[in-house]
Design a protein around this motif. Structure first.
Motif, mmCIF file in Angstrom:
data_model
loop_
_atom_site.group_PDB
_atom_site.id
_atom_site.type_symbol
_atom_site.label_atom_id
_atom_site.label_comp_id
_atom_site.label_asym_id
_atom_site.label_seq_id
_atom_site.Cartn_x
_atom_site.Cartn_y
_atom_site.Cartn_z
ATOM 1 N N ILE A 1 -12.061 23.894 33.590
ATOM 2 C CA ILE A 1 -11.031 24.924 33.418
ATOM 3 C C ILE A 1 -11.407 26.228 34.110
ATOM 4 O O ILE A 1 -10.543 27.028 34.482
ATOM 5 C CB ILE A 1 -10.772 25.158 31.911
ATOM 6 C CG1 ILE A 1 -9.481 25.938 31.698
ATOM 7 C CG2 ILE A 1 -11.962 25.836 31.242
ATOM 8 C CD1 ILE A 1 -9.036 26.042 30.254
ATOM 9 N N ASP A 2 -12.700 26.453 34.300
ATOM 10 C CA ASP A 2 -13.147 27.703 34.914
ATOM 11 C C ASP A 2 -12.888 27.764 36.417
ATOM 12 O O ASP A 2 -13.121 28.803 37.036
ATOM 13 C CB ASP A 2 -14.637 27.926 34.631
ATOM 14 C CG ASP A 2 -15.487 26.726 35.021
ATOM 15 O OD1 ASP A 2 -15.021 25.590 34.835
ATOM 16 O OD2 ASP A 2 -16.612 26.924 35.503
ATOM 17 N N ILE B 1 -8.185 33.380 36.371
ATOM 18 C CA ILE B 1 -8.666 33.912 35.095
ATOM 19 C C ILE B 1 -7.577 33.899 34.035
ATOM 20 O O ILE B 1 -7.852 33.813 32.829
ATOM 21 C CB ILE B 1 -9.218 35.352 35.284
ATOM 22 C CG1 ILE B 1 -9.904 35.858 34.014
ATOM 23 C CG2 ILE B 1 -8.104 36.293 35.729
ATOM 24 C CD1 ILE B 1 -11.105 35.063 33.606
ATOM 25 N N GLU B 2 -6.296 33.954 34.437
ATOM 26 C CA GLU B 2 -5.193 33.962 33.475
ATOM 27 C C GLU B 2 -4.808 32.557 33.012
ATOM 28 O O GLU B 2 -4.025 32.421 32.064
ATOM 29 C CB GLU B 2 -3.968 34.656 34.082
ATOM 30 C CG GLU B 2 -4.128 36.157 34.259
ATOM 31 C CD GLU B 2 -4.475 36.862 32.948
ATOM 32 O OE1 GLU B 2 -3.903 36.496 31.897
ATOM 33 O OE2 GLU B 2 -5.331 37.757 32.967
ATOM 34 N N GLU C 1 -18.398 28.940 35.867
ATOM 35 C CA GLU C 1 -18.182 29.640 37.126
ATOM 36 C C GLU C 1 -17.565 31.014 36.891
ATOM 37 O O GLU C 1 -17.719 31.922 37.693
ATOM 38 C CB GLU C 1 -17.296 28.800 38.055
ATOM 39 C CG GLU C 1 -17.998 27.553 38.572
ATOM 40 C CD GLU C 1 -17.163 26.780 39.570
ATOM 41 O OE1 GLU C 1 -16.144 27.332 40.051
ATOM 42 O OE2 GLU C 1 -17.525 25.632 39.883
ATOM 43 N N LYS C 2 -16.818 31.147 35.801
ATOM 44 C CA LYS C 2 -16.290 32.469 35.423
ATOM 45 C C LYS C 2 -16.140 32.527 33.905
ATOM 46 O O LYS C 2 -16.068 31.490 33.231
ATOM 47 C CB LYS C 2 -14.964 32.768 36.123
ATOM 48 C CG LYS C 2 -13.851 31.791 35.829
ATOM 49 C CD LYS C 2 -12.523 32.286 36.396
ATOM 50 C CE LYS C 2 -12.480 32.286 37.905
ATOM 51 N NZ LYS C 2 -12.205 30.978 38.486
ATOM 52 N N GLU C 3 -16.100 33.729 33.377
ATOM 53 C CA GLU C 3 -15.965 33.914 31.938
ATOM 54 C C GLU C 3 -14.560 33.536 31.480
ATOM 55 O O GLU C 3 -13.581 33.785 32.191
ATOM 56 C CB GLU C 3 -16.249 35.374 31.568
ATOM 57 C CG GLU C 3 -17.716 35.776 31.693
ATOM 58 C CD GLU C 3 -18.625 35.038 30.722
ATOM 59 O OE1 GLU C 3 -18.196 34.808 29.573
ATOM 60 O OE2 GLU C 3 -19.740 34.688 31.128
ATOM 61 N N LEU C 4 -14.466 32.954 30.293
ATOM 62 C CA LEU C 4 -13.175 32.608 29.721
ATOM 63 C C LEU C 4 -12.734 33.699 28.744
ATOM 64 O O LEU C 4 -13.575 34.324 28.096
ATOM 65 C CB LEU C 4 -13.264 31.259 29.001
ATOM 66 C CG LEU C 4 -13.641 30.071 29.897
ATOM 67 C CD1 LEU C 4 -13.864 28.817 29.056
ATOM 68 C CD2 LEU C 4 -12.575 29.814 30.945
#
Length: 280
Positions: A117-118, A122-123, A161-164
């Motif tokens: 999901i990452d 981001i949205e 890979e990115k913050e949730l």
């Protein structure tokens, strides 16, 4: 429904607890861990153990949340109207059902995997909050509300890979899959290669964990890479003695391409071997 692992998947007690807790709470299970630690395979084996269907939604950087619900194929409808095709009068013929729609309308509870999901915008997680919370959504083109017949068991994987978003995390049960210790790794190897020589496994695992300990390594080899490497060692009949060789000039393991996946790490191992030879 209780998950106890399967003959093909070694699940630690902590992982089994996490799966069963998410099922009990009726919350999505958010799984993190190093790539290759079996996050995606868990969904496959969970569906198998519960004797139900697995619906997989693999996320890409271009994936939008609405694609998981449905898409309206306006282009096909326009083309059919120009050709005078009869089905053009029913808009339902141009609604492409997404993975959530499939999961919501299944005749029995299914396992829904939202994989990596990452990778998405981001949205993306926030855009799914209502649907995952209420288990329903509205299709504006057909003027119908799609409500889940049965709540699916949802597994969501992330490689960090990115913050949730916090609002999304609040709705999930979280579990981090630790890298397997030596004993668990032996069990995993035995599942993949029943009857494999214990001596070969012991020596290969020594090399494998030594490589993982090398400071500065850009990508540590994972469980799946150990499995691939063992397959190559058996196929080429590489003996235990070659793995056991502690000669510093042989610091890079045979068939290293299965374990080390970029040139920086190869150069690092070669440099360490060179330095060891000089000290020798």
């Amino acid at each position: 429904m209780k998950f106890q692992g399967t003959e093909e998947y070694v699940a630690t007690p902590e992982l089994r607890m996490a799966v069963n807790a998410a099922i009990t709470l009726q919350r999505p299970l958010l799984l993190k861990g190093e790539p290759g630690t079996g996050k995606t395979m868990l969904a496959e084996q969970l569906a198998k153990s519960l004797d139900t269907e697995l619906i997989q939604w693999h996320i890409k950087s271009t994936t939008k949340a609405h694609q998981g619900l449905y898409e309206y194929d306006a282009v096909s409808r326009l083309r059919d109207s120009q050709l005078g095709v009869d089905k053009v009068h029913d808009i339902k013929n141009y609604i492409v059902k997404g993975k959530l729609w499939e999961a919501f309308t299944a005749d029995k509870p299914v396992v829904l995997l939202i994989d990596e999901i990452d990778k998405a915008d981001i949205e993306f997680p926030n855009d799914l909050l209502l649907e995952l919370d209420k288990m329903e959504f509205y299709c504006y083109e057909t003027q119908e509300r799609i409500v889940a017949k049965h709540r699916p068991i949802i597994l969501i994987t992330s490689n960090n890979e990115k913050e949730l978003p916090d609002a999304f995390l609040r709705r999930c049960f979280f579990h981090y899959i630790d890298f397997p210790d030596a004993e668990t790794m032996k069990d995993i190897v035995e599942v993949h290669y029943p009857g494999i020589r214990n001596e070969l496994v012991a020596e290969a695992m020594d090399v494998f964990f030594d490589v993982r300990k090398v400071p500065g390594l850009k990508k540590k080899p994972s469980t799946s890479e150990l499995i691939d490497w063992l397959k190559l060692l058996m196929a080429d009949d590489i003996g235990v003695e070659m793995l056991r060789n502690k000669d510093s000039s042989k610091a890079i393991p045979p068939m290293y391409g299965a374990l080390v996946k970029n040139e920086q790490d190869v150069q690092l191992l070669e440099k360490l071997a060179f330095m060891s030879r000089r000290k020798g």
